[in-house]
Design a protein around this motif. Structure first.
Motif, PDB file in Angstrom:
ATOM      1  N   PRO A  50       0.831  -1.223   0.000  1.00 25.74           N
ATOM      2  CA  PRO A  50       0.000   0.000   0.000  1.00 25.74           C
ATOM      3  C   PRO A  50       0.862   1.268   0.000  1.00 25.74           C
ATOM      4  CG  PRO A  50       0.139  -0.883   2.208  1.00 25.74           C
ATOM      5  CD  PRO A  50       0.903  -1.834   1.316  1.00 25.74           C
ATOM      6  N   ILE A  51       1.634   1.449  -1.069  1.00 30.96           N
ATOM      7  CA  ILE A  51       2.485   2.639  -1.162  1.00 30.96           C
ATOM      8  C   ILE A  51       2.201   3.351  -2.472  1.00 30.96           C
ATOM      9  CG2 ILE A  51       4.317   1.667   0.264  1.00 30.96           C
ATOM     10  CD1 ILE A  51       5.886   1.146  -2.302  1.00 30.96           C
ATOM     11  N   ASN A  52       2.455   4.658  -2.469  1.00 28.98           N
ATOM     12  CA  ASN A  52       2.263   5.406  -3.712  1.00 28.98           C
ATOM     13  C   ASN A  52       3.571   5.441  -4.489  1.00 28.98           C
ATOM     14  OD1 ASN A  52       3.842   7.752  -2.964  1.00 28.98           O
ATOM     15  ND2 ASN A  52       2.169   8.309  -1.594  1.00 28.98           N
ATOM     16  N   LYS A  53       3.504   5.915  -5.714  1.00 30.50           N
ATOM     17  CA  LYS A  53       4.665   5.912  -6.611  1.00 30.50           C
ATOM     18  C   LYS A  53       5.758   6.887  -6.171  1.00 30.50           C
ATOM     19  CE  LYS A  53       2.781   3.049  -9.615  1.00 30.50           C
ATOM     20  NZ  LYS A  53       3.303   1.842 -10.177  1.00 30.50           N
ATOM     21  N   ASP A  54       5.439   7.819  -5.260  1.00 27.37           N
ATOM     22  CA  ASP A  54       6.434   8.767  -4.756  1.00 27.37           C
ATOM     23  C   ASP A  54       7.047   8.339  -3.424  1.00 27.37           C
ATOM     24  OD1 ASP A  54       6.101  10.507  -6.926  1.00 27.37           O
ATOM     25  OD2 ASP A  54       4.355  11.429  -5.994  1.00 27.37           O
ATOM     26  N   GLN A  55       6.652   7.195  -2.907  1.00 28.59           N
ATOM     27  CA  GLN A  55       7.216   6.662  -1.665  1.00 28.59           C
ATOM     28  C   GLN A  55       8.690   6.376  -1.871  1.00 28.59           C
ATOM     29  OE1 GLN A  55       5.861   5.711   1.477  1.00 28.59           O
ATOM     30  NE2 GLN A  55       7.951   5.186   2.013  1.00 28.59           N
ATOM     31  N   GLN A  56       9.517   6.733  -0.910  1.00 35.73           N
ATOM     32  CA  GLN A  56      10.943   6.435  -1.027  1.00 35.73           C
ATOM     33  C   GLN A  56      11.157   4.943  -0.780  1.00 35.73           C
ATOM     34  OE1 GLN A  56      13.929   8.164   1.733  1.00 35.73           O
ATOM     35  NE2 GLN A  56      14.836   8.937  -0.151  1.00 35.73           N
ATOM     36  N   ILE A  57      11.868   4.308  -1.711  1.00 39.01           N
ATOM     37  CA  ILE A  57      12.174   2.885  -1.625  1.00 39.01           C
ATOM     38  C   ILE A  57      13.688   2.741  -1.640  1.00 39.01           C
ATOM     39  CG2 ILE A  57      11.901   0.613  -2.685  1.00 39.01           C
ATOM     40  CD1 ILE A  57       9.339   1.717  -4.032  1.00 39.01           C
ATOM     41  N   LEU A  58      14.227   2.101  -0.622  1.00 35.03           N
ATOM     42  CA  LEU A  58      15.667   1.904  -0.489  1.00 35.03           C
ATOM     43  C   LEU A  58      15.965   0.424  -0.695  1.00 35.03           C
ATOM     44  CD1 LEU A  58      16.212   4.063   2.723  1.00 35.03           C
ATOM     45  CD2 LEU A  58      16.271   4.795   0.328  1.00 35.03           C
ATOM     46  N   LEU A  59      16.819   0.117  -1.653  1.00 28.25           N
ATOM     47  CA  LEU A  59      17.101  -1.253  -2.040  1.00 28.25           C
ATOM     48  C   LEU A  59      18.506  -1.675  -1.634  1.00 28.25           C
ATOM     49  CD1 LEU A  59      15.870  -0.862  -5.717  1.00 28.25           C
ATOM     50  CD2 LEU A  59      14.586  -1.929  -3.852  1.00 28.25           C
ATOM     51  N   TYR A  60      18.665  -2.948  -1.293  1.00 30.15           N
ATOM     52  CA  TYR A  60      19.996  -3.515  -1.106  1.00 30.15           C
ATOM     53  C   TYR A  60      19.971  -4.990  -1.443  1.00 30.15           C
ATOM     54  CZ  TYR A  60      18.695  -5.604   3.403  1.00 30.15           C
ATOM     55  OH  TYR A  60      18.098  -6.354   4.394  1.00 30.15           O
ATOM     56  N   CYS A  61      21.163  -5.551  -1.670  1.00 35.51           N
ATOM     57  CA  CYS A  61      21.314  -6.978  -1.939  1.00 35.51           C
ATOM     58  C   CYS A  61      22.647  -7.424  -1.344  1.00 35.51           C
ATOM     59  CB  CYS A  61      21.215  -7.261  -3.448  1.00 35.51           C
ATOM     60  SG  CYS A  61      22.442  -6.404  -4.443  1.00 35.51           S
ATOM     61  N   ARG A  62      23.380  -8.276  -2.020  1.00 35.81           N
ATOM     62  CA  ARG A  62      24.683  -8.700  -1.510  1.00 35.81           C
ATOM     63  C   ARG A  62      25.783  -7.725  -1.907  1.00 35.81           C
ATOM     64  NH1 ARG A  62      28.789 -11.331  -3.661  1.00 35.81           N
ATOM     65  NH2 ARG A  62      27.596 -11.996  -5.472  1.00 35.81           N
ATOM     66  N   VAL A 104      13.513   5.860  -5.861  1.00 38.95           N
ATOM     67  CA  VAL A 104      14.149   4.564  -5.642  1.00 38.95           C
ATOM     68  C   VAL A 104      15.660   4.759  -5.563  1.00 38.95           C
ATOM     69  CG1 VAL A 104      14.390   2.207  -6.490  1.00 38.95           C
ATOM     70  CG2 VAL A 104      12.302   3.494  -6.985  1.00 38.95           C
ATOM     71  N   LEU A 105      16.267   4.255  -4.483  1.00 42.26           N
ATOM     72  CA  LEU A 105      17.708   4.385  -4.301  1.00 42.26           C
ATOM     73  C   LEU A 105      18.337   3.021  -4.056  1.00 42.26           C
ATOM     74  CD1 LEU A 105      17.812   7.470  -1.907  1.00 42.26           C
ATOM     75  CD2 LEU A 105      18.385   7.441  -4.334  1.00 42.26           C
ATOM     76  N   ASN A 106      19.486   2.780  -4.686  1.00 44.25           N
ATOM     77  CA  ASN A 106      20.260   1.561  -4.499  1.00 44.25           C
ATOM     78  C   ASN A 106      21.289   1.833  -3.408  1.00 44.25           C
ATOM     79  OD1 ASN A 106      22.047  -0.576  -4.627  1.00 44.25           O
ATOM     80  ND2 ASN A 106      22.368  -0.448  -6.829  1.00 44.25           N
TER      81      ASN A 106
END
Length: 122
Positions: free
Chosen positions: A66-78, A98-100
């Motif tokens: 339930p987030i809008n398209k302007d929600q900040q999304i912080l991504l990470y992996c290995r 969106v930030l990596n």
């Protein structure tokens, strides 16, 4: 000598300025923090406030949030590679903030969060 001092001053200002901007951009208290690794990697350790959305399930799982398209999304992996791919997917879906954050260790340091272990299922 005066020229060196001036250059050093500008260099320090640039570093301090960049740190302030980065801190302002990463309002992780309101952001959705997403781990795009596998369940096995998640179980070995992840950020306390992260949500697991493996890269191969990202588009489907993010659509259920339930987030809008302007929600900040912080991504990470290995290492940051899958997070980079995930960033492209989300941007193509219309998400604008969106930030990596790179790998798990880098994300933990950036967000000042501990790495925890749990054995959650999808």
């Amino acid at each position: 000598m005066k020229k060196r001092t001036l250059l050093l001053g500008w260099w320090l200002l640039a570093i301090v300025g960049c740190s302030d901007v980065a801190a302002k951009e990463l309002d992780y208290q309101k952001a959705l923090i997403v781990d795009v690794r596998t369940l096995q990697e998640w179980n070995a350790g992840h950020l306390r406030d992260a949500t697991l959305m493996p890269l191969d399930q990202l588009a489907e799982q993010i659509s259920r949030q339930p987030i809008n398209k302007d929600q900040q999304i912080l991504l990470y992996c290995r290492s940051g590679n899958r997070a980079n791919h995930a960033q492209k997917i989300l941007e193509q879906m219309g998400y604008t903030q969106v930030l990596n954050l790179g790998g798990l260790g880098q994300a933990a340091e950036t967000l000042q969060q501990e790495i925890i272990q749990s054995y959650d299922n999808l």
